[in-house]
Write a protein that holds these residues in place. Structure first.
Motif, mmCIF file in Angstrom:
data_model
loop_
_atom_site.group_PDB
_atom_site.id
_atom_site.type_symbol
_atom_site.label_atom_id
_atom_site.label_comp_id
_atom_site.label_asym_id
_atom_site.label_seq_id
_atom_site.Cartn_x
_atom_site.Cartn_y
_atom_site.Cartn_z
ATOM 1 N N ASN A 6 0.818 -1.206 0.000
ATOM 2 C CA ASN A 6 0.000 0.000 0.000
ATOM 3 C C ASN A 6 0.854 1.259 0.000
ATOM 4 O O ASN A 6 2.004 1.230 0.412
ATOM 5 C CB ASN A 6 -0.877 0.016 1.257
ATOM 6 C CG ASN A 6 -2.341 -0.184 0.903
ATOM 7 O OD1 ASN A 6 -2.707 -0.062 -0.261
ATOM 8 N ND2 ASN A 6 -3.141 -0.525 1.891
ATOM 9 N N ARG A 7 0.252 2.321 -0.468
ATOM 10 C CA ARG A 7 0.900 3.608 -0.276
ATOM 11 C C ARG A 7 0.989 3.872 1.219
ATOM 12 O O ARG A 7 0.076 3.547 1.974
ATOM 13 C CB ARG A 7 0.067 4.709 -0.935
ATOM 14 C CG ARG A 7 0.199 4.747 -2.439
ATOM 15 C CD ARG A 7 -1.018 5.396 -3.072
ATOM 16 N NE ARG A 7 -1.398 6.620 -2.379
ATOM 17 C CZ ARG A 7 -2.631 7.147 -2.460
ATOM 18 N NH1 ARG A 7 -3.562 6.551 -3.169
ATOM 19 N NH2 ARG A 7 -2.920 8.258 -1.827
ATOM 20 N N ASP A 8 2.092 4.418 1.605
ATOM 21 C CA ASP A 8 2.263 4.713 3.023
ATOM 22 C C ASP A 8 1.588 6.043 3.324
ATOM 23 O O ASP A 8 2.189 7.100 3.219
ATOM 24 C CB ASP A 8 3.759 4.766 3.364
ATOM 25 C CG ASP A 8 3.955 4.913 4.863
ATOM 26 O OD1 ASP A 8 2.993 5.306 5.561
ATOM 27 O OD2 ASP A 8 5.063 4.621 5.334
ATOM 28 N N ARG A 9 0.323 5.950 3.657
ATOM 29 C CA ARG A 9 -0.452 7.181 3.841
ATOM 30 C C ARG A 9 0.119 8.045 4.965
ATOM 31 O O ARG A 9 0.034 9.265 4.931
ATOM 32 C CB ARG A 9 -1.907 6.846 4.131
ATOM 33 C CG ARG A 9 -2.584 6.183 2.944
ATOM 34 C CD ARG A 9 -4.078 6.011 3.195
ATOM 35 N NE ARG A 9 -4.727 5.416 2.018
ATOM 36 C CZ ARG A 9 -5.131 6.127 0.986
ATOM 37 N NH1 ARG A 9 -4.957 7.423 0.975
ATOM 38 N NH2 ARG A 9 -5.711 5.537 -0.045
ATOM 39 N N ALA A 11 3.285 8.380 5.816
ATOM 40 C CA ALA A 11 4.452 9.114 5.315
ATOM 41 C C ALA A 11 4.025 10.223 4.354
ATOM 42 O O ALA A 11 4.586 11.311 4.354
ATOM 43 C CB ALA A 11 5.414 8.150 4.621
ATOM 44 N N GLU A 12 3.026 9.908 3.546
ATOM 45 C CA GLU A 12 2.546 10.933 2.610
ATOM 46 C C GLU A 12 2.019 12.145 3.357
ATOM 47 O O GLU A 12 2.312 13.293 3.013
ATOM 48 C CB GLU A 12 1.428 10.368 1.730
ATOM 49 C CG GLU A 12 1.931 9.524 0.576
ATOM 50 C CD GLU A 12 0.770 8.949 -0.227
ATOM 51 O OE1 GLU A 12 -0.371 9.435 -0.086
ATOM 52 O OE2 GLU A 12 1.015 8.002 -0.989
ATOM 53 N N ARG A 13 1.236 11.843 4.380
ATOM 54 C CA ARG A 13 0.663 12.921 5.165
ATOM 55 C C ARG A 13 1.765 13.751 5.812
ATOM 56 O O ARG A 13 1.709 14.982 5.825
ATOM 57 C CB ARG A 13 -0.245 12.298 6.229
ATOM 58 C CG ARG A 13 -1.054 13.301 7.007
ATOM 59 C CD ARG A 13 -1.884 12.537 8.055
ATOM 60 N NE ARG A 13 -2.493 13.411 9.021
ATOM 61 C CZ ARG A 13 -3.651 14.032 8.842
ATOM 62 N NH1 ARG A 13 -4.322 13.840 7.715
ATOM 63 N NH2 ARG A 13 -4.148 14.837 9.757
ATOM 64 N N ARG A 14 2.749 13.044 6.311
ATOM 65 C CA ARG A 14 3.834 13.742 6.994
ATOM 66 C C ARG A 14 4.596 14.663 6.040
ATOM 67 O O ARG A 14 4.839 15.826 6.341
ATOM 68 C CB ARG A 14 4.796 12.714 7.600
ATOM 69 C CG ARG A 14 5.945 13.346 8.348
ATOM 70 C CD ARG A 14 6.874 12.290 8.930
ATOM 71 N NE ARG A 14 8.118 12.894 9.391
ATOM 72 C CZ ARG A 14 8.247 13.517 10.543
ATOM 73 N NH1 ARG A 14 7.208 13.615 11.356
ATOM 74 N NH2 ARG A 14 9.399 14.054 10.890
ATOM 75 N N SER A 15 4.948 14.122 4.882
ATOM 76 C CA SER A 15 5.724 14.967 3.971
ATOM 77 C C SER A 15 4.837 16.071 3.396
ATOM 78 O O SER A 15 5.323 17.146 3.045
ATOM 79 C CB SER A 15 6.362 14.131 2.866
ATOM 80 O OG SER A 15 5.397 13.788 1.900
#
Lengths: 206, 206
Positions: A6-9, A11-15
């Motif tokens: 899965n997409r690492d949601r 990490a995405e949110r964090r960046s």
DNA sequence: GTCTATATTTGGATAGAC
DNA sequence: GTCTATCCAAATATAGAC
């Protein structure tokens, strides 16, 4: 158990939040000056409290450093896809790009090219990015047998001068930026001139 | 009672202390950066307490303003007594003076020519001094029929660029300052070049 | 991860005694 | 003119609850 890639949601949110912080910082600096950035203001701008910023950056200088790295990366990413082979056209292109990059965002210019923030030094990683940008320009110069230090330094002086004057005396205007083509011609005329009036002697000059 | 026109020792003492304050400020800024000047440090440097400074300057910005005015006055006072009439020699002289003035004191350069202190704007009086310095240079340009704005702006860009690069990348060194004569030649070649490759067209160009 | 609360430092500037 | 004492505001950064 199958591990679905899965997409690492998280990490995405964090960046995403990191990017949001940097964008807000850019806006505040543009409004109040690079040096007067405060973490309170910055946090409020994106609906956080100041201490929460420390979940994303370990210090205020780390934010400056990220802005520095981002600016260098932009200098790399947005550079002209192809630099004309012709000498004058090439110089015009490089000079024009550099100057427009500098005046497009005076705060970024100040952070990258002037050393004016009291405690801040870019990290080695960030500095390496800026070195890459410089190296790419040097390659074009080398391809045209112009990689003598004096020639390159004179060129960077011309570019810096136009940008500095524009940003210091008439930010947002075009009084100096419109001189880019003229300055390119001046530079090319000089480095292609005969040796009757030796300019930047290739070898010992007397 | 005879009023002997004595020296006003009180006024002398006062202006002496003002000068002492400015000199100490210069030293602190050179050491720690222009932006990180603090009144406590400044006072301690000359054996006073911070509030006493307010007997000499009404605010911190007034100190910056006095430094600004002093710098402009130095630019005026220390200028070459006579600028050669010959075009190339004259340009070399003006350019060389400006660049050496800028690199002799990077903090002064930052205060006068970069706008980087958040709340500071020079007063009208101080700004007038800098205008006088600029006007004197313009007169020499006018005497040589070089008083078109594009020519003057290109010239100031070259000077600023050499100074900016030297102060930003190698303060105290001579990597860029030694290019002054070369840059002067470049500029003069350009403005005296024929119109086959029109540079800064004197009249409408197309 | 975000918050409240707070530590800690520092800054410019003022009031009032001497 | 200089000092002590203080005000007031702002800053970065940390501790610890939730």
């Amino acid at each position: 158990m199958l591990e679905v890639p899965n997409r690492d949601r998280r990490a995405e949110r964090r960046s995403g939040t990191r990017a949001e912080i940097l964008e807000a910082a850019r806006g505040l600096c543009a409004a109040n000056g690079l040096a007067s950035l405060s973490l309170r203001d910055l946090a409020r701008q994106i609906g956080l409290k100041a201490p929460s910023l420390y979940s994303y950056f370990e210090s205020k200088n780390a934010i400056y450093d990220a802005m520095f790295a981002q600016g260098c990366q932009q200098l790399l990413d947005e550079r002209p896809a192809r630099i004309p082979t012709d000498l004058l056209d090439g110089i015009r292109t490089i000079l024009g790009y550099f100057v427009s990059f500098c005046v497009a965002d005076p705060v970024r210019y100040q952070l990258l090219f002037q050393r004016t923030i009291p405690g801040f030094e870019p990290s080695a990683q960030s500095y390496a990015i800026s070195q890459t940008a410089m190296r790419l320009t040097l390659e074009w110069f080398a391809d045209h047998d112009l990689d003598r230090p004096e020639v390159v330094d004179l060129f960077t002086a011309v570019g810096s001068g136009i940008a500095a004057q524009q940003n210091s005396n008439e930010p947002g205007g075009d009084r100096w930026t419109r001189l880019v083509d003229d300055a390119a011609l001046m530079f090319v005329r000089h480095i292609t001139a005969g040796d009757d009036q030796p300019a930047t002697p290739r070898r010992k000059s007397r």
